[in-house]
Design an enzyme around this catalytic site. Structure first.
Site, PDB file in Angstrom:
ATOM      1  N   SER A  85     -29.809   3.156  12.435  1.00 31.04           N
ATOM      2  CA  SER A  85     -31.162   2.766  12.854  1.00 31.04           C
ATOM      3  C   SER A  85     -31.493   1.300  12.567  1.00 31.04           C
ATOM      4  O   SER A  85     -32.607   0.966  12.153  1.00 31.04           O
ATOM      5  CB  SER A  85     -32.212   3.690  12.221  1.00 31.04           C
ATOM      6  OG  SER A  85     -32.031   5.014  12.688  1.00 31.04           O
ATOM      7  N   ASN A 106     -22.449  -0.702  19.281  1.00 33.32           N
ATOM      8  CA  ASN A 106     -21.702   0.506  19.652  1.00 33.32           C
ATOM      9  C   ASN A 106     -22.491   1.230  20.740  1.00 33.32           C
ATOM     10  O   ASN A 106     -23.502   1.865  20.463  1.00 33.32           O
ATOM     11  CB  ASN A 106     -21.544   1.378  18.394  1.00 33.32           C
ATOM     12  CG  ASN A 106     -20.907   2.726  18.701  1.00 33.32           C
ATOM     13  OD1 ASN A 106     -20.391   2.949  19.795  1.00 33.32           O
ATOM     14  ND2 ASN A 106     -20.944   3.615  17.721  1.00 33.32           N
ATOM     15  N   GLU A 119     -22.316   3.718   6.970  1.00 27.04           N
ATOM     16  CA  GLU A 119     -23.331   4.300   7.844  1.00 27.04           C
ATOM     17  C   GLU A 119     -23.769   5.652   7.279  1.00 27.04           C
ATOM     18  O   GLU A 119     -23.103   6.668   7.523  1.00 27.04           O
ATOM     19  CB  GLU A 119     -22.770   4.504   9.249  1.00 27.04           C
ATOM     20  CG  GLU A 119     -22.390   3.220   9.944  1.00 27.04           C
ATOM     21  CD  GLU A 119     -22.380   3.405  11.456  1.00 27.04           C
ATOM     22  OE1 GLU A 119     -23.189   2.742  12.111  1.00 27.04           O
ATOM     23  OE2 GLU A 119     -21.609   4.221  11.966  1.00 27.04           O
ATOM     24  N   HIS A 178     -15.994   6.921  12.977  1.00 35.60           N
ATOM     25  CA  HIS A 178     -17.450   6.979  13.151  1.00 35.60           C
ATOM     26  C   HIS A 178     -17.917   8.398  12.812  1.00 35.60           C
ATOM     27  O   HIS A 178     -17.224   9.370  13.092  1.00 35.60           O
ATOM     28  CB  HIS A 178     -17.829   6.606  14.585  1.00 35.60           C
ATOM     29  CG  HIS A 178     -19.308   6.477  14.747  1.00 35.60           C
ATOM     30  ND1 HIS A 178     -20.122   7.575  14.911  1.00 35.60           N
ATOM     31  CD2 HIS A 178     -20.126   5.397  14.717  1.00 35.60           C
ATOM     32  CE1 HIS A 178     -21.379   7.163  14.984  1.00 35.60           C
ATOM     33  NE2 HIS A 178     -21.408   5.842  14.871  1.00 35.60           N
ATOM     34  N   GLY A 195     -29.285   7.142  14.366  1.00 35.57           N
ATOM     35  CA  GLY A 195     -30.042   7.655  15.508  1.00 35.57           C
ATOM     36  C   GLY A 195     -31.292   8.418  15.122  1.00 35.57           C
ATOM     37  O   GLY A 195     -31.896   9.098  15.951  1.00 35.57           O
ATOM     38  N   LYS A 225     -21.652   3.735  22.447  1.00 35.64           N
ATOM     39  CA  LYS A 225     -21.373   5.186  22.479  1.00 35.64           C
ATOM     40  C   LYS A 225     -21.144   5.645  23.925  1.00 35.64           C
ATOM     41  O   LYS A 225     -20.591   4.898  24.719  1.00 35.64           O
ATOM     42  CB  LYS A 225     -22.498   5.955  21.781  1.00 35.64           C
ATOM     43  CG  LYS A 225     -22.785   5.398  20.382  1.00 35.64           C
ATOM     44  CD  LYS A 225     -23.676   6.271  19.566  1.00 35.64           C
ATOM     45  CE  LYS A 225     -23.918   5.609  18.210  1.00 35.64           C
ATOM     46  NZ  LYS A 225     -24.713   6.424  17.299  1.00 35.64           N
ATOM     47  N   GLU A 263     -19.850  10.396  14.110  1.00 34.01           N
ATOM     48  CA  GLU A 263     -19.862  11.367  15.215  1.00 34.01           C
ATOM     49  C   GLU A 263     -18.467  11.938  15.453  1.00 34.01           C
ATOM     50  O   GLU A 263     -18.316  13.088  15.846  1.00 34.01           O
ATOM     51  CB  GLU A 263     -20.452  10.707  16.472  1.00 34.01           C
ATOM     52  CG  GLU A 263     -21.963  10.548  16.325  1.00 34.01           C
ATOM     53  CD  GLU A 263     -22.562   9.309  16.962  1.00 34.01           C
ATOM     54  OE1 GLU A 263     -21.920   8.697  17.847  1.00 34.01           O
ATOM     55  OE2 GLU A 263     -23.679   8.931  16.561  1.00 34.01           O
ATOM     56  N   GLY A 300     -28.330   2.487  19.012  1.00 34.39           N
ATOM     57  CA  GLY A 300     -29.409   2.487  20.003  1.00 34.39           C
ATOM     58  C   GLY A 300     -29.942   1.099  20.355  1.00 34.39           C
ATOM     59  O   GLY A 300     -30.133   0.784  21.531  1.00 34.39           O
TER      60      GLY A 300
HETATM   61  P1  PGA Z   1     -28.003   3.856  15.551  1.00 31.78           P
HETATM   62  O1  PGA Z   1     -26.421   4.151  15.527  1.00 31.78           O
HETATM   63  O2  PGA Z   1     -28.172   2.370  15.394  1.00 31.78           O
HETATM   64  O3  PGA Z   1     -28.465   4.361  16.898  1.00 31.78           O
HETATM   65  O4  PGA Z   1     -28.602   4.606  14.420  1.00 31.78           O
HETATM   66  C1  PGA Z   1     -25.571   3.449  14.667  1.00 31.78           C
HETATM   67  C2  PGA Z   1     -24.150   3.924  14.848  1.00 31.78           C
HETATM   68  O5  PGA Z   1     -23.944   5.128  15.039  1.00 31.78           O
HETATM   69  O6  PGA Z   1     -23.191   3.128  14.825  1.00 31.78           O
END
Ligand code: PGA
Length: 259
Positions: free
Chosen positions: A215, A9, A169, A95, A175, A11, A97, A237
């Site tokens: 993460s 992803n 998640e 998601h 993140g 983003k 976010e 990330g």
């Molecule tokens: P992250 O994000 O691997 O940067 O923690 C995962 C996600 O939001 O899908």
């Protein structure tokens, strides 16, 4: 039995040139593999360009969101059919976010889920608790509510053909560099599998893939995937670096070989 699903992803991180470059690098580094399906999820405006960049590879294309109407006066929104037109096969719905920053509700996510599946897309429905919810022992309750809301009126026929994927998640792990331990993740995955069994019966629930996200790095990918109900990874990330992401896919192939 369940092919792993590893998704990157991206983003709102990469421009057009960077997106195409990364997609080409990954197309070279990740060969076709029967045990692992790999999906790149760029931002909307680069879907077309990334689709072309991965056209002759084993990589698949996903979108970060979708709207539930087919067409009309919905300024700024994008329909499932429009996504299909540019080669999208997977779409993220809910998601964290979007839930927490954009205020998307379970009712809205349910409409998105149903519309996208009806159009033939595979939906990755994201669920997960915040840190205060985990600390107050509400993880299962929150996940159950998000599943029940997101999957209302999504019947067995709709989830056939691997049209439904769940991504667990934990919001506190996204993140932040904090990852759920494999045991913590497995406990929630097995709870999700149980809810899916209640909804769709044992044999269908066994075919539904449940990804972990939060993460994920190459350093923790194999240990997470070794758990019985972890069927893939949703990577943020670490999906922005070609070598790191390709190593995560390779780790998945190796774990699958042993499982
Ligand atoms: P992250 O994000 O691997 O940067 O923690 C995962 C996600 O939001 O899908």
């Amino acid at each position: 039995m369940r092919e792993y699903l590893i998704a990157g992803n991206w983003k709102m991180n990469l421009g057009r040139t960077e997106s195409v470059y990364l997609a080409r690098e990954l197309a070279d580094k990740i060969p076709a593999n029967d045990a692992v399906e790999t999906v790149l999820i760029p931002t909307f405006v680069h879907l077309d360009a990334v689709h072309q960049a991965i056209a002759s590879s084993a990589l698949k294309l996903g979108a970060q969101d979708v709207y539930y109407e087919k067409k009309g006066a919905f300024t700024g929104e994008i329909s499932p059919a429009m996504l299909k037109e540019v080669g999208v096969q997977f779409v993220l719905v809910g998601h964290s976010e979007r839930r927490h920053i954009l205020g998307e509700t379970d009712a809205l996510l349910n409409q998105k889920t149903r519309a996208a599946i009806a159009e033939g897309l595979s939906v990755v429905l994201c669920v997960g608790e915040t840190l205060p919810e985990r600390q107050s022992h509400q993880t299962n309750e929150v996940v159950a509510r998000q599943l029940a809301g997101g999957l209302a009126k999504v019947d067995s026929d709709m989830v056939q053909l691997r049209r439904l994927v769940i991504a667990y998640e934990p919001v506190w792990a996204i993140g932040t560099g904090l990852t759920a331990t494999p045991q913590q993740a497995q406990a929630v995955h097995s709870f999700i599998r149980q809810r899916l069994t209640d909804l769709y019966g044992t044999s269908l629930a066994r075919t539904i893939r449940i990804q972990y996200g939060g993460s994920v790095r190459k350093a923790n990918a194999a240990d997470l995937l070794a758990e019985a109900d972890i069927d893939g990874l949703l990577v943020g990330g670490a999906s922005l670096a070609a070598d790191e992401f390709a190593d995560i896919v390779r780790a998945a192939e190796q774990v699958k070989g042993k499982k």
